[in-house]
Design a protein around this motif. Structure first.
Motif, PDB file in Angstrom:
ATOM      1  N   ALA A 122       0.833  -1.200   0.000  1.00 31.71           N
ATOM      2  CA  ALA A 122       0.000   0.000   0.000  1.00 31.71           C
ATOM      3  C   ALA A 122       0.869   1.252   0.000  1.00 31.71           C
ATOM      4  N   GLU A 123       1.993   1.202   0.762  1.00 36.47           N
ATOM      5  CA  GLU A 123       2.867   2.357   0.820  1.00 36.47           C
ATOM      6  C   GLU A 123       3.537   2.592  -0.534  1.00 36.47           C
ATOM      7  N   GLN A 124       3.913   1.509  -1.226  1.00 35.54           N
ATOM      8  CA  GLN A 124       4.524   1.656  -2.532  1.00 35.54           C
ATOM      9  C   GLN A 124       3.548   2.261  -3.530  1.00 35.54           C
TER      10      GLN A 124
ATOM     11  N   ALA B 259       1.051   4.260  -2.744  1.00 34.37           N
ATOM     12  CA  ALA B 259       0.885   5.667  -2.388  1.00 34.37           C
ATOM     13  C   ALA B 259       2.045   6.501  -2.910  1.00 34.37           C
TER      14      ALA B 259
ATOM     15  N   SER C  65      -8.947   9.786   5.275  1.00 40.15           N
ATOM     16  CA  SER C  65      -8.314   8.477   5.111  1.00 40.15           C
ATOM     17  C   SER C  65      -8.143   8.132   3.637  1.00 40.15           C
TER      18      SER C  65
ATOM     19  N   LEU D  45      -2.672   7.149   4.507  1.00 43.49           N
ATOM     20  CA  LEU D  45      -1.544   6.914   5.402  1.00 43.49           C
ATOM     21  C   LEU D  45      -1.435   5.432   5.755  1.00 43.49           C
ATOM     22  N   SER D  46      -0.270   5.030   6.216  1.00 37.41           N
ATOM     23  CA  SER D  46      -0.066   3.646   6.630  1.00 37.41           C
ATOM     24  C   SER D  46      -0.816   3.382   7.931  1.00 37.41           C
ATOM     25  N   ARG D  47      -1.038   2.136   8.245  1.00 36.53           N
ATOM     26  CA  ARG D  47      -1.753   1.780   9.472  1.00 36.53           C
ATOM     27  C   ARG D  47      -1.017   2.224  10.720  1.00 36.53           C
ATOM     28  N   VAL D  48       0.296   2.271  10.631  1.00 38.35           N
ATOM     29  CA  VAL D  48       1.096   2.713  11.786  1.00 38.35           C
ATOM     30  C   VAL D  48       0.889   4.203  12.046  1.00 38.35           C
TER      31      VAL D  48
ATOM     32  N   ARG E 255      -1.744   6.134  11.142  1.00 32.67           N
ATOM     33  CA  ARG E 255      -3.123   6.593  11.318  1.00 32.67           C
ATOM     34  C   ARG E 255      -3.494   6.941  12.763  1.00 32.67           C
TER      35      ARG E 255
ATOM     36  N   ARG F 262      -0.831  15.728   2.095  1.00 32.69           N
ATOM     37  CA  ARG F 262      -0.088  15.192   3.236  1.00 32.69           C
ATOM     38  C   ARG F 262       0.777  16.271   3.882  1.00 32.69           C
TER      39      ARG F 262
END
Length: 246
Positions: free
Chosen positions: A2-4, A6, A102, A107-110, A112, A137
């Motif tokens: 997911a981060e990649q 984004a 959201s 954002l990543s789960r960490v 949020r 962001r």
């Protein structure tokens, strides 16, 4: 993964708003609103809360309208349950902001849970005004950091200086928070329904203020939204029923 994704979206959005412009706008909002924390600190301490309690509200709650509503209701003689309920319902709007942000920020789960503390009117307005995810962001981060730091600092200064100022009601500082909130809200009322909800809420709140305990008029004013939406739905249904059939 997911981060990649984004990061790829951010790179693909090249040519958006310059970072310096985003930072400038975000700092402008953060500083302008953050200074009103002084008014909250003075009002809260003048309402009988200690410096520690006042600072804890800004650190943990961090939503100006709810904070002013809480201390205002307590100062007017309202019970803690009614005061807390009014503040809670004012703060519920931030949950709906979070649903939209959201998707915008992704954002990543960490990150949020930490970002959730900064989901307020100002960070939402700045983030949604940006053309790209990267700018959104950046705007969210700069607005959140500047506003959180300045709001808490000025809250402390206001609480410590409450005794030197004297009667807070004479200065009208208790109206500073609601005034800032209305100034942010007014430009967003573009449709007839939105203006109707705002007007009805004002009428309910002010009209019931002399007859209901402190904090309760705010709860009743929240009924303006479903009432206006119900009326709009009825009108829409009648319009569709009266339309000529092909």
């Amino acid at each position: 993964m997911a981060e990649q994704t984004a990061l790829a979206d951010i790179r693909a959005e090249g040519g958006g708003k310059a970072d310096s412009a985003v930072v400038r706008d975000a700092l402008g909002v953060g500083v302008a609103v953050g200074l009103s924390g002084f008014a909250f600190g003075v009002t809260s301490a003048g309402s009988g809360l200690s410096v520690l309690q006042t600072c804890a509200l800004s650190l943990l709650v961090f939503t100006g309208a709810s904070q002013f509503a809480l201390v205002g209701a307590l100062a007017a003689g309202g019970g803690p349950v009614a005061a807390a309920a009014g503040a809670f319902f004012l703060g519920v709007r931030n949950a709906f902001y979070g649903l939209r942000l959201s998707q915008v920020l992704a954002l990543s789960r960490v990150a949020r849970p930490f970002a959730a503390q900064w989901v307020i009117d100002e960070t939402t307005a700045v983030s949604l005004a940006q053309p790209t995810r990267r700018a959104a962001r950046l705007g969210f981060l700069v607005t959140g950091v500047s506003l959180y730091v300045l709001w808490n600092l000025t809250t402390l200064l206001g609480a410590l200086g409450a005794e030197a100022i004297g009667d807070t009601d004479a200065w009208g500082l208790d109206a500073a928070g609601p005034a800032v909130f209305l100034a942010l809200l007014a430009p967003m009322l573009k449709s007839v329904t939105e203006r109707a909800v705002a007007s009805l809420a004002v009428l309910l709140g002010l009209g019931l203020l002399p007859v209901l305990p402190a904090g309760v008029p705010v709860l009743v004013a929240a009924l303006a939204a479903p009432l206006a939406l119900f009326v709009e739905g009825r009108r829409g249904g009648r319009a569709r029923g009266d339309a000529p059939r092909p």
